[in-house]
Design a protein around this motif. Structure first.
Motif, PDB file in Angstrom:
ATOM      1  N   ASN A  45       0.800  -1.226   0.000  1.00 18.90           N
ATOM      2  CA  ASN A  45       0.000   0.000   0.000  1.00 18.90           C
ATOM      3  C   ASN A  45       0.837   1.283   0.000  1.00 18.90           C
ATOM      4  O   ASN A  45       0.346   2.356   0.340  1.00 18.90           O
ATOM      5  N   ARG A  46       2.119   1.209  -0.376  1.00 17.54           N
ATOM      6  CA  ARG A  46       2.952   2.411  -0.514  1.00 17.54           C
ATOM      7  C   ARG A  46       2.692   3.034  -1.878  1.00 17.54           C
ATOM      8  O   ARG A  46       2.620   2.325  -2.891  1.00 17.54           O
ATOM      9  N   VAL A  47       2.597   4.359  -1.909  1.00 18.43           N
ATOM     10  CA  VAL A  47       2.325   5.072  -3.157  1.00 18.43           C
ATOM     11  C   VAL A  47       3.564   5.052  -4.042  1.00 18.43           C
ATOM     12  O   VAL A  47       4.650   5.445  -3.622  1.00 18.43           O
ATOM     13  N   LEU A  48       3.391   4.578  -5.281  1.00 19.16           N
ATOM     14  CA  LEU A  48       4.472   4.557  -6.273  1.00 19.16           C
ATOM     15  C   LEU A  48       4.368   5.736  -7.232  1.00 19.16           C
ATOM     16  O   LEU A  48       5.356   6.158  -7.823  1.00 19.16           O
ATOM     17  N   GLY A  49       3.157   6.228  -7.420  1.00 20.52           N
ATOM     18  CA  GLY A  49       2.934   7.338  -8.335  1.00 20.52           C
ATOM     19  C   GLY A  49       1.501   7.802  -8.251  1.00 20.52           C
ATOM     20  O   GLY A  49       0.631   7.089  -7.746  1.00 20.52           O
ATOM     21  N   GLN A  50       1.277   9.014  -8.747  1.00 15.74           N
ATOM     22  CA  GLN A  50      -0.073   9.568  -8.761  1.00 15.74           C
ATOM     23  C   GLN A  50      -0.268  10.366 -10.033  1.00 15.74           C
ATOM     24  O   GLN A  50       0.705  10.803 -10.657  1.00 15.74           O
ATOM     25  N   ALA A  51      -1.527  10.552 -10.395  1.00 15.63           N
ATOM     26  CA  ALA A  51      -1.827  11.313 -11.606  1.00 15.63           C
ATOM     27  C   ALA A  51      -3.205  11.942 -11.510  1.00 15.63           C
ATOM     28  O   ALA A  51      -4.115  11.402 -10.889  1.00 15.63           O
ATOM     29  N   ASP A  52      -3.305  13.079 -12.152  1.00 10.12           N
ATOM     30  CA  ASP A  52      -4.571  13.754 -12.380  1.00 10.12           C
ATOM     31  C   ASP A  52      -4.392  14.473 -13.712  1.00 10.12           C
ATOM     32  O   ASP A  52      -3.283  14.495 -14.258  1.00 10.12           O
ATOM     33  N   HIS A  53      -5.446  15.039 -14.230  1.00 13.56           N
ATOM     34  CA  HIS A  53      -5.352  15.622 -15.569  1.00 13.56           C
ATOM     35  C   HIS A  53      -6.334  16.779 -15.684  1.00 13.56           C
ATOM     36  O   HIS A  53      -7.430  16.702 -15.128  1.00 13.56           O
ATOM     37  N   PRO A  54      -5.966  17.838 -16.397  1.00  7.34           N
ATOM     38  CA  PRO A  54      -6.856  18.989 -16.502  1.00  7.34           C
ATOM     39  C   PRO A  54      -8.104  18.754 -17.351  1.00  7.34           C
ATOM     40  O   PRO A  54      -9.065  19.511 -17.239  1.00  7.34           O
ATOM     41  N   GLU A  55      -8.125  17.718 -18.176  1.00  9.11           N
ATOM     42  CA  GLU A  55      -9.336  17.406 -18.939  1.00  9.11           C
ATOM     43  C   GLU A  55     -10.238  16.575 -18.032  1.00  9.11           C
ATOM     44  O   GLU A  55     -10.111  15.367 -17.948  1.00  9.11           O
ATOM     45  N   ARG A  56     -11.121  17.259 -17.355  1.00 11.53           N
ATOM     46  CA  ARG A  56     -11.978  16.599 -16.387  1.00 11.53           C
ATOM     47  C   ARG A  56     -12.968  15.666 -17.080  1.00 11.53           C
ATOM     48  O   ARG A  56     -13.545  16.004 -18.094  1.00 11.53           O
ATOM     49  N   ARG A  57     -13.104  14.493 -16.497  1.00 11.33           N
ATOM     50  CA  ARG A  57     -14.075  13.464 -16.911  1.00 11.33           C
ATOM     51  C   ARG A  57     -13.737  12.762 -18.218  1.00 11.33           C
ATOM     52  O   ARG A  57     -14.423  11.844 -18.607  1.00 11.33           O
ATOM     53  N   THR A  58     -12.716  13.205 -18.934  1.00  9.88           N
ATOM     54  CA  THR A  58     -12.378  12.538 -20.196  1.00  9.88           C
ATOM     55  C   THR A  58     -10.886  12.312 -20.399  1.00  9.88           C
ATOM     56  O   THR A  58     -10.505  11.445 -21.162  1.00  9.88           O
ATOM     57  N   GLY A  59     -10.040  13.102 -19.780  1.00  9.21           N
ATOM     58  CA  GLY A  59      -8.601  13.031 -20.044  1.00  9.21           C
ATOM     59  C   GLY A  59      -7.975  11.743 -19.535  1.00  9.21           C
ATOM     60  O   GLY A  59      -8.393  11.179 -18.532  1.00  9.21           O
ATOM     61  N   THR A  60      -6.972  11.280 -20.241  1.00  5.02           N
ATOM     62  CA  THR A  60      -6.230  10.078 -19.843  1.00  5.02           C
ATOM     63  C   THR A  60      -5.181  10.454 -18.819  1.00  5.02           C
ATOM     64  O   THR A  60      -4.392  11.373 -19.031  1.00  5.02           O
ATOM     65  N   ARG A  61      -5.168   9.740 -17.701  1.00  2.67           N
ATOM     66  CA  ARG A  61      -4.166   9.936 -16.659  1.00  2.67           C
ATOM     67  C   ARG A  61      -3.062   8.913 -16.877  1.00  2.67           C
ATOM     68  O   ARG A  61      -3.344   7.752 -17.179  1.00  2.67           O
ATOM     69  N   ARG A  62      -1.795   9.343 -16.696  1.00  2.00           N
ATOM     70  CA  ARG A  62      -0.662   8.445 -16.946  1.00  2.00           C
ATOM     71  C   ARG A  62       0.306   8.447 -15.773  1.00  2.00           C
ATOM     72  O   ARG A  62       0.613   9.501 -15.223  1.00  2.00           O
ATOM     73  N   VAL A  63       0.787   7.257 -15.431  1.00  2.00           N
ATOM     74  CA  VAL A  63       1.798   7.082 -14.392  1.00  2.00           C
ATOM     75  C   VAL A  63       2.824   6.098 -14.941  1.00  2.00           C
ATOM     76  O   VAL A  63       2.444   5.090 -15.542  1.00  2.00           O
ATOM     77  N   ILE A  64       4.099   6.362 -14.735  1.00  2.00           N
ATOM     78  CA  ILE A  64       5.141   5.405 -15.107  1.00  2.00           C
ATOM     79  C   ILE A  64       5.759   4.884 -13.813  1.00  2.00           C
ATOM     80  O   ILE A  64       6.151   5.660 -12.938  1.00  2.00           O
ATOM     81  N   VAL A  65       5.785   3.557 -13.697  1.00  3.71           N
ATOM     82  CA  VAL A  65       6.331   2.922 -12.494  1.00  3.71           C
ATOM     83  C   VAL A  65       7.209   1.743 -12.885  1.00  3.71           C
ATOM     84  O   VAL A  65       7.024   1.129 -13.933  1.00  3.71           O
ATOM     85  N   GLN A  66       8.156   1.453 -12.010  1.00 11.77           N
ATOM     86  CA  GLN A  66       8.918   0.218 -12.133  1.00 11.77           C
ATOM     87  C   GLN A  66       8.256  -0.769 -11.176  1.00 11.77           C
ATOM     88  O   GLN A  66       8.090  -0.465  -9.995  1.00 11.77           O
ATOM     89  N   ALA A  67       7.857  -1.919 -11.691  1.00 10.20           N
ATOM     90  CA  ALA A  67       7.133  -2.893 -10.887  1.00 10.20           C
ATOM     91  C   ALA A  67       8.022  -3.413  -9.758  1.00 10.20           C
ATOM     92  O   ALA A  67       9.044  -4.035 -10.019  1.00 10.20           O
ATOM     93  N   PRO A  68       7.621  -3.169  -8.495  1.00  7.95           N
ATOM     94  CA  PRO A  68       8.427  -3.626  -7.368  1.00  7.95           C
ATOM     95  C   PRO A  68       8.242  -5.113  -7.088  1.00  7.95           C
ATOM     96  O   PRO A  68       9.029  -5.720  -6.378  1.00  7.95           O
ATOM     97  N   GLY A  69       7.197  -5.672  -7.635  1.00 11.08           N
ATOM     98  CA  GLY A  69       6.883  -7.089  -7.433  1.00 11.08           C
ATOM     99  C   GLY A  69       6.077  -7.561  -8.631  1.00 11.08           C
ATOM    100  O   GLY A  69       6.199  -7.010  -9.723  1.00 11.08           O
ATOM    101  N   THR A  70       5.234  -8.526  -8.406  1.00 11.71           N
ATOM    102  CA  THR A  70       4.462  -9.087  -9.521  1.00 11.71           C
ATOM    103  C   THR A  70       3.071  -8.475  -9.654  1.00 11.71           C
ATOM    104  O   THR A  70       2.302  -8.893 -10.518  1.00 11.71           O
ATOM    105  N   SER A  71       2.762  -7.489  -8.809  1.00  8.69           N
ATOM    106  CA  SER A  71       1.473  -6.820  -8.946  1.00  8.69           C
ATOM    107  C   SER A  71       1.537  -5.413  -8.365  1.00  8.69           C
ATOM    108  O   SER A  71       2.415  -5.090  -7.573  1.00  8.69           O
ATOM    109  N   ILE A  72       0.596  -4.588  -8.814  1.00  6.83           N
ATOM    110  CA  ILE A  72       0.405  -3.250  -8.268  1.00  6.83           C
ATOM    111  C   ILE A  72      -1.088  -3.019  -8.111  1.00  6.83           C
ATOM    112  O   ILE A  72      -1.907  -3.715  -8.740  1.00  6.83           O
ATOM    113  N   LEU A  73      -1.426  -2.063  -7.290  1.00  2.12           N
ATOM    114  CA  LEU A  73      -2.812  -1.642  -7.113  1.00  2.12           C
ATOM    115  C   LEU A  73      -2.984  -0.300  -7.795  1.00  2.12           C
ATOM    116  O   LEU A  73      -2.153   0.598  -7.605  1.00  2.12           O
TER     117      LEU A  73
END
Length: 185
Positions: A45-73
């Protein structure tokens, strides 16, 4: 891709993504009808990244992470009034197969960093404030500059659709969040 997640009001929806440990991933969240804040977390449950976007309700949010294990939330928290229902689709793209210093990956990194800066600005800003705080304003400026840099990089790659999205995001931050109408043009 995941099946669409339902987001209601300000509730949180979570999806678990199976990944290859040590690989770098672009996480994209495409939303519809409910503005949402995105957090990517490890299984502890440690935060790896966060995203929001100025195009409300339609914009694509993007986060780039290096997988610390075999899954992420991937957690999506709605930003709408109670009862407003929307949906979001979450996708993970393995960037590890791209060449080192790929121009394509660099464009996505610029977009993801701008989305992260926008998320910081939104979180630091006071709801209903006439103008953003100095910390929030600085993060909005970084986001606008990041979207502008992404537009330039993506235009050079010939990806005019994604460059257009970045230009729209930069203009939205400048006009709506910074109230810099001349800079938004």
């Amino acid at each position: 891709a995941t099946s669409p997640l339902t987001i209601v009001g300000q509730q949180t929806a979570t999806v678990v993504l199976a990944l290859r440990q040590g690989h770098t991933y672009l996480i994209e969240v495409r939303e519809k009808a409910n503005d949402a804040f995105v957090e990517v977390r490890d299984p502890q449950n440690r935060v790896l990244g966060q995203a929001d976007h100025p195009e409300r309700r339609t914009g694509t949010r993007r986060v780039i992470v290096q997988a610390p294990g075999t899954s992420i939330l991937v957690q999506l928290t709605g930003k709408e009034l109670s009862g407003v229902t929307g949906a979001a689709a979450v996708q993970a793209f393995d960037l590890s197969s791209l060449p080192v210093h790929s121009a394509c990956a660099a464009g996505f990194e610029l977009l993801a960093q701008a989305d992260a800066d926008y998320a910081v600005a939104e979180r630091k800003g006071l709801q209903g404030a006439a103008a953003p705080s100095s910390e929030s304003r600085a993060a909005f400026l970084r986001a606008a500059e990041g979207y502008g840099a992404a537009k330039q990089a993506l235009t050079a790659l010939g990806d005019h659709a994604l460059a257009g999205q970045a230009a729209l995001a930069a203009a939205a931050v400048r006009s709506l969040d910074l109230q810099d109408w001349s800079g938004a043009a």
